[in-house]
Scaffold this motif. Structure first.
Motif: not given
Length: 361
Positions: A202-216
Protein backbone atom coordinates in the motif's frame (compact mmCIF):
# COMPACT_ATOMS: atom_id res chain seq x y z
CA UNK A 1 -6.28 34.71 -17.67
CA UNK A 2 -5.71 36.47 -20.99
CA UNK A 3 -3.57 39.61 -20.98
CA UNK A 4 -4.04 42.41 -23.54
CA UNK A 5 -7.78 41.76 -23.53
CA UNK A 6 -8.39 45.15 -25.11
CA UNK A 7 -6.26 44.28 -28.15
CA UNK A 8 -7.96 40.89 -28.39
CA UNK A 9 -11.37 42.60 -28.41
CA UNK A 10 -10.25 45.01 -31.16
CA UNK A 11 -9.07 42.10 -33.31
CA UNK A 12 -12.25 40.12 -32.73
CA UNK A 13 -14.29 43.13 -33.73
CA UNK A 14 -12.42 43.73 -36.99
CA UNK A 15 -13.84 42.97 -40.45
CA UNK A 16 -10.91 40.67 -41.22
CA UNK A 17 -11.60 38.57 -38.14
CA UNK A 18 -15.33 38.36 -38.87
CA UNK A 19 -14.58 37.20 -42.42
CA UNK A 20 -12.28 34.45 -41.14
CA UNK A 21 -14.63 33.38 -38.32
CA UNK A 22 -17.60 33.44 -40.68
CA UNK A 23 -15.81 31.26 -43.20
CA UNK A 24 -14.93 28.74 -40.49
CA UNK A 25 -18.54 28.60 -39.31
CA UNK A 26 -19.63 27.95 -42.90
CA UNK A 27 -17.20 25.05 -43.08
CA UNK A 28 -15.01 26.50 -45.82
CA UNK A 29 -12.03 24.21 -46.39
CA UNK A 30 -9.49 26.98 -47.02
CA UNK A 31 -9.27 30.59 -45.89
CA UNK A 32 -6.46 33.09 -46.48
CA UNK A 33 -5.31 36.08 -44.47
CA UNK A 34 -2.79 38.48 -46.02
CA UNK A 35 -0.66 41.34 -44.74
CA UNK A 36 -0.58 40.37 -41.06
CA UNK A 37 2.61 41.71 -39.39
CA UNK A 38 4.83 39.09 -37.76
CA UNK A 39 4.35 40.59 -34.29
CA UNK A 40 0.56 40.32 -34.49
CA UNK A 41 0.34 36.66 -35.46
CA UNK A 42 0.44 35.43 -31.87
CA UNK A 43 -2.34 37.69 -30.65
CA UNK A 44 -4.45 36.96 -33.74
CA UNK A 45 -4.05 33.25 -33.04
CA UNK A 46 -5.01 33.79 -29.40
CA UNK A 47 -8.14 35.63 -30.52
CA UNK A 48 -9.04 32.84 -32.93
CA UNK A 49 -8.42 30.08 -30.39
CA UNK A 50 -11.07 31.46 -28.03
CA UNK A 51 -13.76 29.92 -30.24
CA UNK A 52 -11.98 27.62 -32.68
CA UNK A 53 -9.79 24.86 -31.28
CA UNK A 54 -7.77 22.73 -31.29
CA UNK A 55 -5.50 24.61 -33.67
CA UNK A 56 -2.42 23.17 -35.35
CA UNK A 57 -0.19 26.09 -36.37
CA UNK A 58 2.59 25.16 -38.81
CA UNK A 59 5.65 27.36 -39.36
CA UNK A 60 8.59 26.99 -41.75
CA UNK A 61 11.25 26.53 -39.06
CA UNK A 62 11.72 25.89 -35.35
CA UNK A 63 12.96 29.41 -34.50
CA UNK A 64 9.80 30.90 -35.96
CA UNK A 65 7.66 28.35 -34.08
CA UNK A 66 9.32 29.11 -30.74
CA UNK A 67 8.91 32.87 -31.22
CA UNK A 68 5.21 32.38 -31.85
CA UNK A 69 4.83 30.24 -28.73
CA UNK A 70 6.60 32.92 -26.68
CA UNK A 71 4.20 35.56 -28.09
CA UNK A 72 1.18 33.39 -27.34
CA UNK A 73 2.30 32.77 -23.77
CA UNK A 74 2.76 36.53 -23.31
CA UNK A 75 -0.77 37.26 -24.47
CA UNK A 76 -2.28 34.16 -22.88
CA UNK A 77 -0.27 32.79 -19.93
CA UNK A 78 -1.28 29.52 -18.23
CA UNK A 79 -3.22 28.45 -21.32
CA UNK A 80 -3.20 25.14 -23.18
CA UNK A 81 -0.49 26.06 -25.68
CA UNK A 82 2.13 23.47 -26.67
CA UNK A 83 5.18 23.35 -28.86
CA UNK A 84 6.26 20.01 -30.33
CA UNK A 85 9.95 20.15 -31.31
CA UNK A 86 11.18 18.25 -34.34
CA UNK A 87 12.64 14.78 -33.93
CA UNK A 88 15.80 13.60 -35.69
CA UNK A 89 14.73 12.47 -39.15
CA UNK A 90 17.78 10.44 -40.12
CA UNK A 91 18.99 7.30 -38.30
CA UNK A 92 22.64 8.34 -38.20
CA UNK A 93 23.58 8.63 -34.53
CA UNK A 94 21.57 6.06 -32.61
CA UNK A 95 23.11 7.12 -29.30
CA UNK A 96 21.94 10.72 -29.46
CA UNK A 97 19.71 11.46 -26.46
CA UNK A 98 18.44 14.77 -25.18
CA UNK A 99 16.40 14.55 -21.97
CA UNK A 100 15.11 18.10 -22.49
CA UNK A 101 13.91 17.41 -26.04
CA UNK A 102 12.41 14.08 -24.99
CA UNK A 103 10.55 15.66 -22.08
CA UNK A 104 9.22 18.50 -24.23
CA UNK A 105 8.01 16.15 -26.97
CA UNK A 106 6.45 13.74 -24.49
CA UNK A 107 4.61 16.51 -22.65
CA UNK A 108 3.19 17.90 -25.90
CA UNK A 109 2.06 14.45 -27.07
CA UNK A 110 0.58 13.57 -23.66
CA UNK A 111 -1.37 16.84 -23.63
CA UNK A 112 -2.70 15.99 -27.10
CA UNK A 113 -3.92 12.48 -26.30
CA UNK A 114 -5.55 13.74 -23.10
CA UNK A 115 -7.38 16.47 -25.02
CA UNK A 116 -5.67 19.31 -23.15
CA UNK A 117 -4.22 21.21 -26.10
CA UNK A 118 -5.90 24.32 -27.46
CA UNK A 119 -3.03 25.40 -29.74
CA UNK A 120 -0.16 23.21 -30.93
CA UNK A 121 2.70 24.94 -32.75
CA UNK A 122 5.10 22.92 -34.90
CA UNK A 123 7.76 23.49 -37.52
CA UNK A 124 6.98 21.91 -40.89
CA UNK A 125 9.53 19.11 -40.59
CA UNK A 126 7.89 17.88 -37.37
CA UNK A 127 4.98 16.67 -39.50
CA UNK A 128 7.26 14.52 -41.64
CA UNK A 129 8.08 12.13 -38.80
CA UNK A 130 5.60 9.36 -38.01
CA UNK A 131 4.78 8.43 -34.43
CA UNK A 132 3.80 5.37 -32.38
CA UNK A 133 0.04 4.70 -32.20
CA UNK A 134 -1.53 7.23 -29.79
CA UNK A 135 -3.32 4.46 -27.87
CA UNK A 136 0.08 3.17 -26.71
CA UNK A 137 0.80 6.54 -25.15
CA UNK A 138 -2.65 6.70 -23.52
CA UNK A 139 -2.22 3.22 -22.07
CA UNK A 140 1.22 4.08 -20.69
CA UNK A 141 -0.06 6.75 -18.27
CA UNK A 142 0.10 5.60 -14.64
CA UNK A 143 -1.92 7.22 -11.85
CA UNK A 144 -1.55 6.72 -8.10
CA UNK A 145 -3.15 7.94 -4.89
CA UNK A 146 -2.12 7.67 -1.26
CA UNK A 147 -3.59 4.48 0.18
CA UNK A 148 -3.72 2.73 -3.20
CA UNK A 149 -2.68 -0.93 -3.30
CA UNK A 150 0.27 -1.33 -5.68
CA UNK A 151 2.76 -4.18 -5.98
CA UNK A 152 6.18 -2.42 -5.77
CA UNK A 153 7.84 -5.05 -7.97
CA UNK A 154 5.13 -4.64 -10.59
CA UNK A 155 5.61 -0.87 -10.47
CA UNK A 156 9.34 -1.34 -11.11
CA UNK A 157 8.54 -3.45 -14.18
CA UNK A 158 6.05 -0.84 -15.40
CA UNK A 159 8.64 1.93 -15.06
CA UNK A 160 11.26 -0.05 -16.98
CA UNK A 161 8.73 -0.80 -19.74
CA UNK A 162 8.06 2.95 -20.01
CA UNK A 163 11.72 3.78 -20.49
CA UNK A 164 12.73 4.77 -16.94
CA UNK A 165 16.30 3.90 -15.98
CA UNK A 166 17.04 2.33 -12.60
CA UNK A 167 19.83 4.06 -10.70
CA UNK A 168 21.30 3.96 -7.19
CA UNK A 169 20.16 7.56 -6.60
CA UNK A 170 17.74 9.63 -8.66
CA UNK A 171 19.52 12.61 -10.18
CA UNK A 172 17.64 13.45 -13.40
CA UNK A 173 14.27 13.08 -15.12
CA UNK A 174 13.59 9.59 -16.46
CA UNK A 175 15.30 7.82 -13.54
CA UNK A 176 14.05 5.81 -10.57
CA UNK A 177 15.67 4.16 -7.54
CA UNK A 178 14.54 1.51 -5.06
CA UNK A 179 15.56 1.30 -1.40
CA UNK A 180 13.60 -1.17 0.69
CA UNK A 181 10.01 0.01 0.82
CA UNK A 182 10.78 3.31 -0.93
CA UNK A 183 10.68 4.02 -4.66
CA UNK A 184 12.02 7.38 -5.88
CA UNK A 185 10.86 8.47 -9.32
CA UNK A 186 11.65 11.54 -11.41
CA UNK A 187 8.80 11.66 -13.97
CA UNK A 188 9.39 13.44 -17.27
CA UNK A 189 7.93 16.94 -17.38
CA UNK A 190 7.80 17.29 -13.58
CA UNK A 191 9.89 19.90 -11.76
CA UNK A 192 10.92 17.70 -8.82
CA UNK A 193 11.30 13.97 -8.13
CA UNK A 194 8.75 12.11 -6.03
CA UNK A 195 9.23 9.58 -3.24
CA UNK A 196 6.70 6.78 -2.78
CA UNK A 197 6.81 5.06 0.62
CA UNK A 198 5.12 1.68 0.87
CA UNK A 199 3.63 -0.20 3.80
CA UNK A 200 3.62 -3.72 2.38
CA UNK A 201 1.71 -3.26 -0.93
CA UNK A 202 0.00 0.00 0.00
CA UNK A 203 1.25 3.49 -0.84
CA UNK A 204 1.69 5.03 2.61
CA UNK A 205 2.82 8.47 1.40
CA UNK A 206 3.99 10.38 -1.67
CA UNK A 207 6.29 13.37 -1.35
CA UNK A 208 8.38 15.64 -3.52
CA UNK A 209 12.02 15.55 -2.46
CA UNK A 210 15.06 17.73 -2.92
CA UNK A 211 17.63 16.35 -5.38
CA UNK A 212 20.56 17.93 -3.57
CA UNK A 213 19.73 16.82 -0.03
CA UNK A 214 17.50 13.84 -0.98
CA UNK A 215 15.10 14.99 1.78
CA UNK A 216 11.32 14.97 1.41
CA UNK A 217 9.83 18.47 1.18
CA UNK A 218 6.12 18.37 0.28
CA UNK A 219 3.44 15.70 0.53
CA UNK A 220 1.02 15.05 -2.35
CA UNK A 221 -2.13 12.95 -2.51
CA UNK A 222 -2.20 12.00 -6.19
CA UNK A 223 0.40 11.39 -8.88
CA UNK A 224 0.33 10.88 -12.66
CA UNK A 225 3.39 9.39 -14.36
CA UNK A 226 3.85 9.47 -18.11
CA UNK A 227 6.47 7.45 -19.99
CA UNK A 228 10.13 8.42 -20.11
CA UNK A 229 10.45 7.74 -23.82
CA UNK A 230 8.35 8.42 -26.87
CA UNK A 231 8.69 4.97 -28.44
CA UNK A 232 6.86 2.33 -26.42
CA UNK A 233 6.91 -1.33 -27.33
CA UNK A 234 3.93 -3.70 -27.55
CA UNK A 235 3.71 -6.61 -25.07
CA UNK A 236 4.48 -9.20 -27.77
CA UNK A 237 7.79 -8.40 -29.47
CA UNK A 238 8.25 -11.69 -31.31
CA UNK A 239 6.43 -10.81 -34.59
CA UNK A 240 8.44 -7.60 -34.89
CA UNK A 241 11.75 -9.31 -34.07
CA UNK A 242 11.02 -12.04 -36.62
CA UNK A 243 10.34 -9.41 -39.32
CA UNK A 244 13.50 -7.52 -38.34
CA UNK A 245 15.71 -10.61 -38.55
CA UNK A 246 14.17 -11.56 -41.91
CA UNK A 247 15.00 -8.12 -43.33
CA UNK A 248 18.56 -8.26 -42.00
CA UNK A 249 19.00 -11.58 -43.82
CA UNK A 250 17.58 -10.13 -47.03
CA UNK A 251 20.00 -7.18 -46.93
CA UNK A 252 22.92 -9.50 -46.16
CA UNK A 253 22.09 -11.63 -49.22
CA UNK A 254 21.64 -8.58 -51.46
CA UNK A 255 24.64 -6.48 -50.43
CA UNK A 256 26.79 -8.84 -48.38
CA UNK A 257 29.54 -9.18 -50.97
CA UNK A 258 29.95 -5.62 -52.22
CA UNK A 259 29.28 -3.91 -48.86
CA UNK A 260 30.73 -6.53 -46.57
CA UNK A 261 32.10 -4.18 -43.89
CA UNK A 262 29.00 -1.98 -43.69
CA UNK A 263 26.66 -5.01 -43.62
CA UNK A 264 28.68 -6.61 -40.82
CA UNK A 265 28.49 -3.38 -38.81
CA UNK A 266 24.74 -3.01 -39.46
CA UNK A 267 24.08 -6.65 -38.51
CA UNK A 268 26.12 -6.33 -35.33
CA UNK A 269 24.28 -3.15 -34.33
CA UNK A 270 20.87 -4.67 -35.02
CA UNK A 271 21.68 -7.94 -33.21
CA UNK A 272 22.84 -5.93 -30.20
CA UNK A 273 19.51 -4.08 -30.17
CA UNK A 274 17.59 -7.35 -30.59
CA UNK A 275 19.45 -8.89 -27.63
CA UNK A 276 18.59 -5.91 -25.45
CA UNK A 277 14.94 -6.10 -26.47
CA UNK A 278 14.83 -9.80 -25.62
CA UNK A 279 16.18 -8.96 -22.16
CA UNK A 280 13.43 -6.37 -21.67
CA UNK A 281 15.78 -3.42 -22.20
CA UNK A 282 14.72 -0.64 -24.55
CA UNK A 283 17.90 0.20 -26.50
CA UNK A 284 19.09 3.57 -27.72
CA UNK A 285 17.90 4.13 -31.26
CA UNK A 286 14.70 2.11 -30.84
CA UNK A 287 12.85 4.86 -32.72
CA UNK A 288 14.47 3.54 -35.92
CA UNK A 289 12.69 0.20 -35.52
CA UNK A 290 9.13 1.29 -34.81
CA UNK A 291 7.75 0.08 -38.14
CA UNK A 292 8.58 -3.54 -37.27
CA UNK A 293 6.36 -3.55 -34.19
CA UNK A 294 3.16 -1.63 -35.04
CA UNK A 295 1.43 0.50 -37.70
CA UNK A 296 2.76 4.04 -37.41
CA UNK A 297 0.57 7.10 -36.87
CA UNK A 298 0.75 10.75 -37.89
CA UNK A 299 0.53 13.78 -35.63
CA UNK A 300 -3.06 14.28 -36.81
CA UNK A 301 -4.00 10.94 -35.19
CA UNK A 302 -3.08 12.36 -31.78
CA UNK A 303 -5.83 14.99 -31.81
CA UNK A 304 -9.11 13.91 -30.22
CA UNK A 305 -10.92 15.83 -32.94
CA UNK A 306 -9.70 17.22 -36.24
CA UNK A 307 -7.70 20.40 -35.67
CA UNK A 308 -8.03 23.68 -37.48
CA UNK A 309 -4.79 23.77 -39.50
CA UNK A 310 -3.18 27.20 -39.85
CA UNK A 311 -0.30 27.41 -42.33
CA UNK A 312 2.03 30.35 -41.87
CA UNK A 313 3.14 31.39 -45.38
CA UNK A 314 1.98 28.26 -47.28
CA UNK A 315 4.26 28.88 -50.28
CA UNK A 316 7.40 28.94 -48.14
CA UNK A 317 6.12 25.93 -46.22
CA UNK A 318 5.73 23.87 -49.38
CA UNK A 319 9.20 24.87 -50.55
CA UNK A 320 10.73 23.90 -47.20
CA UNK A 321 8.87 20.58 -47.11
CA UNK A 322 10.04 19.71 -50.63
CA UNK A 323 13.61 20.65 -49.71
CA UNK A 324 13.45 18.50 -46.58
CA UNK A 325 12.00 15.55 -48.47
CA UNK A 326 14.65 15.74 -51.21
CA UNK A 327 17.41 15.92 -48.58
CA UNK A 328 15.99 13.03 -46.61
CA UNK A 329 15.37 10.83 -49.66
CA UNK A 330 18.86 11.46 -50.99
CA UNK A 331 20.61 10.67 -47.72
CA UNK A 332 18.44 7.68 -46.85
CA UNK A 333 18.80 6.19 -50.34
CA UNK A 334 22.57 6.56 -50.11
CA UNK A 335 22.63 4.91 -46.67
CA UNK A 336 20.38 2.13 -47.95
CA UNK A 337 22.59 1.43 -50.94
CA UNK A 338 25.66 1.46 -48.70
CA UNK A 339 24.12 -1.11 -46.35
CA UNK A 340 23.92 1.31 -43.40
CA UNK A 341 20.15 1.07 -42.80
CA UNK A 342 17.31 -1.39 -43.42
CA UNK A 343 14.51 -0.63 -45.92
CA UNK A 344 11.67 -0.62 -43.35
CA UNK A 345 13.43 2.07 -41.34
CA UNK A 346 12.25 4.45 -44.05
CA UNK A 347 8.66 3.92 -42.96
CA UNK A 348 9.13 6.38 -40.09
CA UNK A 349 9.00 9.16 -42.67
CA UNK A 350 5.74 10.66 -43.92
CA UNK A 351 5.86 11.28 -47.65
CA UNK A 352 4.96 14.81 -48.73
CA UNK A 353 2.12 13.46 -50.88
CA UNK A 354 0.65 11.75 -47.78
CA UNK A 355 0.97 14.96 -45.77
CA UNK A 356 -0.76 17.03 -48.45
CA UNK A 357 -3.77 14.70 -48.26
CA UNK A 358 -4.06 15.63 -44.59
CA UNK A 359 -4.08 19.38 -45.30
CA UNK A 360 -7.39 21.26 -45.38
CA UNK A 361 -8.99 21.55 -48.77
Amino acid sequence: MMHNQGIIDIIRGSEQFHNIAGGLQQGLAELQLYGLPEGLKGIWLAALALDHYPILFVTTGSDEAQRLVADLETFWPDSDISYLPSAELLPVDINAYSPELTAQRLQALLDLVRGRTRVLVVAADTLLHKLPPPQLLRQSILSFETGQVVDPQELVQQLVARGYRREQIVEAPGQFAVRGGIIDIFPMGVEAPIRLEFFDNEIDSMRYFDLRTQRSVEEIGALIIGPAQEVLLPPDLEPGLTALRAEINQVQQKLGTERKGAIAELSERMERMISQLEMGICPAGIGQLQAYFYPLATLFDYFKRRPLVVLNDPVRLQEELRRREELRLGLFTEMLNNGQVLPSQGQIYLELAELERLWPG
